[in-house]
Design a protein around this motif. Sequence first.
Motif, PDB file in Angstrom:
ATOM      1  N   GLN A 181     -53.027-124.667 -43.555  1.00  0.00           N
ATOM      2  CA  GLN A 181     -52.067-124.691 -44.652  1.00  0.00           C
ATOM      3  C   GLN A 181     -50.684-124.226 -44.212  1.00  0.00           C
ATOM      4  O   GLN A 181     -49.676-124.860 -44.527  1.00  0.00           O
ATOM      5  CB  GLN A 181     -52.550-123.823 -45.807  1.00  0.00           C
ATOM      6  CG  GLN A 181     -51.565-123.781 -46.978  1.00  0.00           C
ATOM      7  CD  GLN A 181     -52.094-122.979 -48.149  1.00  0.00           C
ATOM      8  OE1 GLN A 181     -53.301-122.844 -48.362  1.00  0.00           O
ATOM      9  NE2 GLN A 181     -51.176-122.439 -48.932  1.00  0.00           N
ATOM     10  N   VAL A 182     -50.646-123.125 -43.473  1.00  0.00           N
ATOM     11  CA  VAL A 182     -49.351-122.533 -43.118  1.00  0.00           C
ATOM     12  C   VAL A 182     -48.562-123.434 -42.168  1.00  0.00           C
ATOM     13  O   VAL A 182     -47.332-123.446 -42.195  1.00  0.00           O
ATOM     14  CB  VAL A 182     -49.552-121.126 -42.528  1.00  0.00           C
ATOM     15  CG1 VAL A 182     -48.240-120.549 -42.013  1.00  0.00           C
ATOM     16  CG2 VAL A 182     -50.127-120.199 -43.587  1.00  0.00           C
ATOM     17  N   GLN A 183     -49.233-124.204 -41.328  1.00  0.00           N
ATOM     18  CA  GLN A 183     -48.504-125.072 -40.409  1.00  0.00           C
ATOM     19  C   GLN A 183     -47.670-126.120 -41.144  1.00  0.00           C
ATOM     20  O   GLN A 183     -46.628-126.558 -40.643  1.00  0.00           O
ATOM     21  CB  GLN A 183     -49.472-125.768 -39.437  1.00  0.00           C
ATOM     22  CG  GLN A 183     -50.318-126.856 -40.059  1.00  0.00           C
ATOM     23  CD  GLN A 183     -51.252-127.543 -39.063  1.00  0.00           C
ATOM     24  OE1 GLN A 183     -51.360-127.134 -37.909  1.00  0.00           O
ATOM     25  NE2 GLN A 183     -51.928-128.578 -39.514  1.00  0.00           N
ATOM     26  N   THR A 184     -48.104-126.489 -42.359  1.00  0.00           N
ATOM     27  CA  THR A 184     -47.326-127.452 -43.139  1.00  0.00           C
ATOM     28  C   THR A 184     -46.148-126.791 -43.851  1.00  0.00           C
ATOM     29  O   THR A 184     -45.166-127.467 -44.174  1.00  0.00           O
ATOM     30  CB  THR A 184     -48.214-128.146 -44.191  1.00  0.00           C
ATOM     31  OG1 THR A 184     -48.676-127.179 -45.146  1.00  0.00           O
ATOM     32  CG2 THR A 184     -49.417-128.813 -43.529  1.00  0.00           C
ATOM     33  N   GLU A 185     -46.231-125.484 -44.072  1.00  0.00           N
ATOM     34  CA  GLU A 185     -45.177-124.762 -44.779  1.00  0.00           C
ATOM     35  C   GLU A 185     -44.090-124.260 -43.833  1.00  0.00           C
ATOM     36  O   GLU A 185     -42.987-123.913 -44.274  1.00  0.00           O
ATOM     37  CB  GLU A 185     -45.775-123.600 -45.564  1.00  0.00           C
ATOM     38  CG  GLU A 185     -46.780-124.041 -46.631  1.00  0.00           C
ATOM     39  CD  GLU A 185     -47.330-122.873 -47.418  1.00  0.00           C
ATOM     40  OE1 GLU A 185     -46.697-121.798 -47.397  1.00  0.00           O
ATOM     41  OE2 GLU A 185     -48.383-123.028 -48.052  1.00  0.00           O
ATOM     42  N   PHE A 186     -44.397-124.200 -42.543  1.00  0.00           N
ATOM     43  CA  PHE A 186     -43.428-123.756 -41.544  1.00  0.00           C
ATOM     44  C   PHE A 186     -43.329-124.824 -40.450  1.00  0.00           C
ATOM     45  O   PHE A 186     -43.800-124.627 -39.330  1.00  0.00           O
ATOM     46  CB  PHE A 186     -43.855-122.415 -40.950  1.00  0.00           C
ATOM     47  CG  PHE A 186     -43.873-121.272 -41.929  1.00  0.00           C
ATOM     48  CD1 PHE A 186     -42.762-120.457 -42.104  1.00  0.00           C
ATOM     49  CD2 PHE A 186     -45.005-121.022 -42.681  1.00  0.00           C
ATOM     50  CE1 PHE A 186     -42.788-119.411 -43.011  1.00  0.00           C
ATOM     51  CE2 PHE A 186     -45.039-119.968 -43.595  1.00  0.00           C
ATOM     52  CZ  PHE A 186     -43.922-119.167 -43.757  1.00  0.00           C
TER      53      PHE A 186
END
Length: 277
Positions: A181-186
């Motif tokens: 999830q976090v890789q898509t937000e950053f």
Amino acid sequence: MIGIGPFPIQVVTIIAAVLLAWLTARMVGRRMPGAPYKAAGSMILDAVVWGLLAARLAYIAQWWEEYSATPMAMIALGDRGFTWWVGVLVVVAYIWRRTRLTQALRAPVLAGAMGGVVAWVVAGGVLDLMQGSAPPLPDLQLATLDENPISLSEYAGRPIVLNLWASWCPPCRREMPVFEQVQTEFPDVAFVMVNQGESARQAQDFLDSEGLNLTDVLLDPSSTAMQTMRSRGLPTTLFFDAQGRQVDSHLGEITMPSLKDKMLRRFNSSSESGTDK
């Protein structure tokens, strides 16, 4: 990565600071006539408990959206999510309230609390200096899931979150959706997931069975990365800035709030959820 036994150095410094606060309160209390030094030591420990609870609750409130999505993460103290300034204020307020009727206790207990806080702040500064002298991003020779050779240095030039993991490791498996999830937000940060000691088939079968879509999964069959980065166990997550300097590390399972918190503090990155805070 620095630690003593299974404990990260940050945890060790907190324990040492609490012990120093307890000893200081008792020593000061012994030198003051009429001051019950044993009660002073006990009050320090009570204050620390309330301070830790307040610091944890404040951190949960700060990252409530993320914690509410995975409530069990609230009790995952291994993510070391605490709002420390809130905890310190609660410690002082607790001591002040408890000693308003027993003035003889106030001086030794406050002396112990301040001694512990100063020791903790100084230790934190020393750790930051040591973190700044950590080895830079190594030029490891790894492989893609297609078993094509790739150098870790190819990711240099932008912030990197480097995760060491294996499919047999339960906390590694639990934290994988967090990275997904976090890789898509950053999008400006490279999330490089380096599998330790397994074959391409083993790693790919795990990703397929969990339905995970991670952009950069690499193979390290001989676990060279663990040896080079002095990792004491799996999972290990290391944070490197755009210049290849290690700026943070985390041993053990990392939660969504803890990962996002480190991203915002270490990289000054912004995400859709982070900018709303």
